[in-house]
Design a protein around this motif. Structure first.
Motif, PDB file in Angstrom:
ATOM      1  N   ILE A  88       0.798  -1.190  -0.200  1.00  0.00           N
ATOM      2  CA  ILE A  88      -0.055  -0.001   0.189  1.00  0.00           C
ATOM      3  C   ILE A  88       0.775   1.245   0.239  1.00  0.00           C
ATOM      4  N   HIS A  89       0.454   2.312  -0.818  1.00  0.00           N
ATOM      5  CA  HIS A  89       1.048   3.645  -0.874  1.00  0.00           C
ATOM      6  C   HIS A  89       1.083   4.164   0.665  1.00  0.00           C
ATOM      7  N   PRO A  90       2.213   4.780   1.123  1.00  0.00           N
ATOM      8  CA  PRO A  90       2.417   5.256   2.370  1.00  0.00           C
ATOM      9  C   PRO A  90       1.276   6.362   2.536  1.00  0.00           C
ATOM     10  N   LEU A  91       1.080   7.335   1.515  1.00  0.00           N
ATOM     11  CA  LEU A  91       0.014   8.351   1.665  1.00  0.00           C
ATOM     12  C   LEU A  91      -1.404   7.744   1.976  1.00  0.00           C
ATOM     13  N   VAL A  92      -1.821   6.536   1.183  1.00  0.00           N
ATOM     14  CA  VAL A  92      -3.177   6.088   1.430  1.00  0.00           C
ATOM     15  C   VAL A  92      -3.240   5.510   2.679  1.00  0.00           C
ATOM     16  N   GLN A 128     -21.269   4.395  15.475  1.00  0.00           N
ATOM     17  CA  GLN A 128     -20.162   5.304  15.738  1.00  0.00           C
ATOM     18  C   GLN A 128     -19.673   6.035  14.645  1.00  0.00           C
ATOM     19  N   GLY A 129     -20.414   6.235  13.560  1.00  0.00           N
ATOM     20  CA  GLY A 129     -20.475   6.976  12.586  1.00  0.00           C
ATOM     21  C   GLY A 129     -19.873   6.380  11.354  1.00  0.00           C
ATOM     22  N   PHE A 130     -19.334   7.042  10.403  1.00  0.00           N
ATOM     23  CA  PHE A 130     -18.525   6.619   9.223  1.00  0.00           C
ATOM     24  C   PHE A 130     -17.121   6.478   9.321  1.00  0.00           C
ATOM     25  N   ARG A 131     -16.689   5.509   8.308  1.00  0.00           N
ATOM     26  CA  ARG A 131     -15.179   5.517   8.331  1.00  0.00           C
ATOM     27  C   ARG A 131     -14.870   4.970   6.936  1.00  0.00           C
ATOM     28  N   PRO A 132     -13.631   5.329   6.227  1.00  0.00           N
ATOM     29  CA  PRO A 132     -13.230   4.796   5.073  1.00  0.00           C
ATOM     30  C   PRO A 132     -12.855   3.400   4.972  1.00  0.00           C
ATOM     31  N   ILE A 133     -13.292   2.844   3.832  1.00  0.00           N
ATOM     32  CA  ILE A 133     -12.838   1.090   3.936  1.00  0.00           C
ATOM     33  C   ILE A 133     -11.635   0.745   3.202  1.00  0.00           C
ATOM     34  N   CYS A 134     -12.021   1.204   1.864  1.00  0.00           N
ATOM     35  CA  CYS A 134     -10.802   0.751   0.750  1.00  0.00           C
ATOM     36  C   CYS A 134     -11.088   1.845  -0.372  1.00  0.00           C
ATOM     37  N   SER A 150      -1.577   6.494   5.401  1.00  0.00           N
ATOM     38  CA  SER A 150      -1.653   7.530   6.307  1.00  0.00           C
ATOM     39  C   SER A 150      -3.245   8.017   6.256  1.00  0.00           C
ATOM     40  N   PHE A 151      -3.897   8.207   5.177  1.00  0.00           N
ATOM     41  CA  PHE A 151      -5.195   8.442   5.115  1.00  0.00           C
ATOM     42  C   PHE A 151      -6.159   7.743   5.853  1.00  0.00           C
ATOM     43  N   LEU A 152      -5.750   6.368   5.646  1.00  0.00           N
ATOM     44  CA  LEU A 152      -6.741   5.443   6.088  1.00  0.00           C
ATOM     45  C   LEU A 152      -6.778   5.416   7.733  1.00  0.00           C
ATOM     46  N   THR A 153      -5.634   5.700   8.158  1.00  0.00           N
ATOM     47  CA  THR A 153      -5.577   5.667   9.734  1.00  0.00           C
ATOM     48  C   THR A 153      -5.604   7.048  10.336  1.00  0.00           C
ATOM     49  N   LEU A 154      -5.997   8.003   9.793  1.00  0.00           N
ATOM     50  CA  LEU A 154      -6.304   9.311  10.457  1.00  0.00           C
ATOM     51  C   LEU A 154      -7.211   9.372  11.485  1.00  0.00           C
ATOM     52  N   GLY A 155      -8.249   8.750  11.279  1.00  0.00           N
ATOM     53  CA  GLY A 155      -9.399   8.967  11.878  1.00  0.00           C
ATOM     54  C   GLY A 155     -10.172   9.934  11.697  1.00  0.00           C
ATOM     55  N   ASN A 156     -11.484   9.994  12.061  1.00  0.00           N
ATOM     56  CA  ASN A 156     -12.406  11.239  11.747  1.00  0.00           C
ATOM     57  C   ASN A 156     -12.093  12.412  12.442  1.00  0.00           C
ATOM     58  N   ASP A 157     -11.422  12.652  13.673  1.00  0.00           N
ATOM     59  CA  ASP A 157     -10.945  13.670  14.416  1.00  0.00           C
ATOM     60  C   ASP A 157     -10.092  14.394  13.676  1.00  0.00           C
ATOM     61  N   ARG A 158      -8.829  13.884  13.178  1.00  0.00           N
ATOM     62  CA  ARG A 158      -7.985  14.512  12.485  1.00  0.00           C
ATOM     63  C   ARG A 158      -8.357  14.839  11.155  1.00  0.00           C
ATOM     64  N   ILE A 215      -3.186  13.879  -0.034  1.00  0.00           N
ATOM     65  CA  ILE A 215      -4.082  13.281   1.157  1.00  0.00           C
ATOM     66  C   ILE A 215      -5.281  14.350   1.219  1.00  0.00           C
ATOM     67  N   ASP A 216      -5.199  15.554   0.896  1.00  0.00           N
ATOM     68  CA  ASP A 216      -6.185  16.331   0.906  1.00  0.00           C
ATOM     69  C   ASP A 216      -7.392  16.073   0.022  1.00  0.00           C
ATOM     70  N   ASP A 217      -6.946  15.665  -1.222  1.00  0.00           N
ATOM     71  CA  ASP A 217      -7.786  15.156  -2.209  1.00  0.00           C
ATOM     72  C   ASP A 217      -8.558  13.868  -1.730  1.00  0.00           C
ATOM     73  N   LEU A 218      -7.847  13.034  -0.815  1.00  0.00           N
ATOM     74  CA  LEU A 218      -8.457  11.996  -0.547  1.00  0.00           C
ATOM     75  C   LEU A 218      -9.584  12.170   0.692  1.00  0.00           C
ATOM     76  N   ILE A 219      -9.409  13.290   1.420  1.00  0.00           N
ATOM     77  CA  ILE A 219      -9.986  13.733   2.481  1.00  0.00           C
ATOM     78  C   ILE A 219     -11.383  14.315   1.915  1.00  0.00           C
ATOM     79  N   ASP A 220     -10.928  14.999   0.810  1.00  0.00           N
ATOM     80  CA  ASP A 220     -12.245  15.769   0.250  1.00  0.00           C
ATOM     81  C   ASP A 220     -13.215  14.596  -0.393  1.00  0.00           C
ATOM     82  N   ALA A 221     -12.409  13.720  -1.017  1.00  0.00           N
ATOM     83  CA  ALA A 221     -13.313  12.569  -1.626  1.00  0.00           C
ATOM     84  C   ALA A 221     -14.167  11.763  -0.490  1.00  0.00           C
TER      85      ALA A 221
END
Length: 525
Positions: free
Chosen positions: A71-75, A408-414, A77-85, A473-479
């Motif tokens: 897995i790409h490190p940027l992806v 618990q709300g939403f989370r990104p999966i894949c 990092s995004f998937l492990t950010l958590g909703n608060d961050r 990573i900001d594009d992934l957050i926006d998506a």
């Protein structure tokens, strides 16, 4: 472009095949077609069977490319950010958005639509403002077989996102089921690679055997039936087994096989498909309604301009209003079927000549290149596309973002990406078939009704492929934010359509006046 009504219908003596042959030839001279790449497991017909604990084998549920991908490190990092961050970052870049209100959005608990995936385009405007826009949102989405593993150390690492979906979404629904009612099942009509993966993981999580049963809309003698709103599956000895909870991977017109109200717990419930998860017409309505609620929050579901409930006769008029470039959609199709890119008279006439089962269509603004995108009230959107390859070719690409929602709300999966078969051109051939340049879907429906996949155009979230997309990573957050907003909009529409235990047919008919669709719904209700 001056769009004229079809001349072919009034000229029976014309050779209708000649222009089509010319257009096919003009496309084929640009590049040879890429052959469909289908894993062997997808060609096998699966008979009803019990899947037991410990049966998950990675080779059966991931593409071979994915098994060895990192897995790409940027992806990661995004998937492990958590909703608060994610909230902290998004509101830092979008100061109009209140962090507490965004937290309410990401903490929303969906009632009907727990598992979804949105397809998004990375676009820009004439002034260079980049953003992610939602093209469509799907109930019961694919994606697990294309996602590299997030971690190499987790105990259940080999099961990847399959386990996350079951534990984060289905397990809560399963707790609502009557344990005396029966067994567990995964019902599917395509993508056995992922369907069987979910069945194997469900068996591990629930610690019991799970039925895996195929149910196609065209099956004359299916191994599935409904009795008194309870789902039953038939084994190979013709014995019927009641099901207390069903993980549904039914994607093709699921409303003609699953009822709107059942005693068997179903995820996702069928109303989520009708409210927008498999109904593009209602999805557009849902986005409009929810956008009105979001107006004061600085949030907005961004989509191409969309015109609903368009009759065949009105299509040329709407096409002309958009500058002669548009996308026509059959509202209830998916997997790339029923979507038509229109940039010239030939493509319009081909669409009008087809025999369409439904009465109403969607006209949507087309996202193309800077010199040939649709003209809309919001201006023009252009594809950012992939990073140019060694031949300086840029390809249209999209992004699939899968999410789940629970208490618990939403989370990104894949996540995965796809690209078009042909590169984006600065100038259009007036007779070109532009689907090969603009269409990104990998699913291919064969003449016998089965499906295959052109996985050569799949873009993995690994170290090798991800950089092609040119995303940060900001594009992934926006998506992710756009996907969650779209899913909430459809879930809220589902809540509007279900009054008590009853489906509000009058409201649905007023929002989506299509008799052919209503006839299909009533087949199972």
């Amino acid at each position: 472009m001056d769009v004229k009504p079809s001349a072919r219908a009034s000229s029976p003596g014309l050779d209708k095949e000649a222009p089509k042959r010319q257009r096919r030839n003009s496309v084929s001279t640009q590049t040879a077609p890429s052959p469909p790449k289908t894993p062997p497991q997808q060609d096998k017909e699966i008979t009803p069977r019990l899947v037991g604990q410990g049966e998950f084998e990675s080779e059966s549920h991931f593409y071979p490319r994915v098994l060895n991908a990192q897995i790409h490190p940027l992806v990661q990092s995004f998937l492990t950010l958590g909703n608060d961050r994610i909230i902290a970052r998004y509101t830092h870049l979008n100061p109009r958005v209140n962090p507490d209100r965004l937290k309410e959005v990401l903490s929303y608990q969906p009632k009907y639509f727990q598992w979804a995936g949105s397809d998004l385009f990375n676009v820009t405007t004439a002034t260079g403002q980049r953003q992610m826009i939602v093209i469509e949102t799907n109930s019961c989405p694919s994606g697990q077989k294309s996602m590299p593993l997030l971690s190499e150390t987790d105990e259940h690492n080999e099961q990847g996102g399959y386990r996350v979906v079951i534990q984060s979404a289905f397990q809560e629904q399963l707790s609502k089921a009557d344990p005396e009612l029966g067994e567990l099942a995964v019902i599917f009509d395509k993508n056995p690679m992922e369907s069987s993966g979910y069945a194997a993981v469900l068996a591990d999580v629930a610690k019991e055997n799970v039925w895996l049963v195929e149910w196609k809309a065209t099956d004359p003698d299916p191994s599935v039936k409904w009795v008194d709103r309870v789902l039953y599956v038939r084994d190979n000895d013709d014995q019927w087994h009641p099901i207390r909870a069903c993980f549904r991977y039914l994607t093709q017109k699921p409303w003609n096989r699953f009822p709107l109200n059942s005693r068997t717990i179903v995820m996702n419930q069928i109303v989520s498909c009708l409210a927008g998860g498999r109904n593009k017409m209602m999805a557009a309505r849902a986005y409009d309604f929810y956008n009105s609620e979001l107006a004061d929050l600085g949030l907005h579901i961004r989509t191409p301009e969309t015109i609903n409930n368009v009759t065949r006769g009105e299509i040329p008029l709407w096409l002309q209003s958009m500058g002669g470039h548009a996308v026509l959609k059959v509202p209830y199709s998916n997997a790339g079927q029923g979507v038509y890119t229109i940039t010239n008279q030939d493509e319009l006439e081909d669409f009008l000549e087809e025999d369409h089962h439904y009465d109403k269509f969607i006209v949507q603004s087309l996202v193309g290149n800077a010199s040939w995108s649709s003209v809309t009230r919001a201006g023009k959107f252009y594809h950012v596309g992939t990073i140019p390859n060694k031949k300086n070719n840029t390809f249209v690409s999209d992004l699939r973002m899968m999410v789940t929602g629970n208490s618990q709300g939403f989370r990104p999966i894949c996540i995965y990406g796809r690209k078009a078969r042909l590169p984006l051109t600065a100038k259009l051939d007036p007779h070109a078939n532009t689907w090969d340049m603009l269409g990104t879907n990998l699913s291919i429906k064969l003449p016998d009704g089965t499906w295959t996949t052109d996985s050569s155009r799949l873009i993995l979230m690994d170290r090798k492929d991800f950089n092609q997309l040119g995303l940060g990573i900001d594009d992934l957050i926006d998506a992710y934010i756009q996907t969650v907003l779209a899913v909430i909009a459809i879930d809220k529409m589902s809540c509007r359509l279900i009054q008590g235990d009853n489906f509000d047919y009058s409201l649905f008919r007023s929002l989506n006046p299509d008799d052919a669709l209503l006839d299909e719904i009533q087949q199972c209700n």
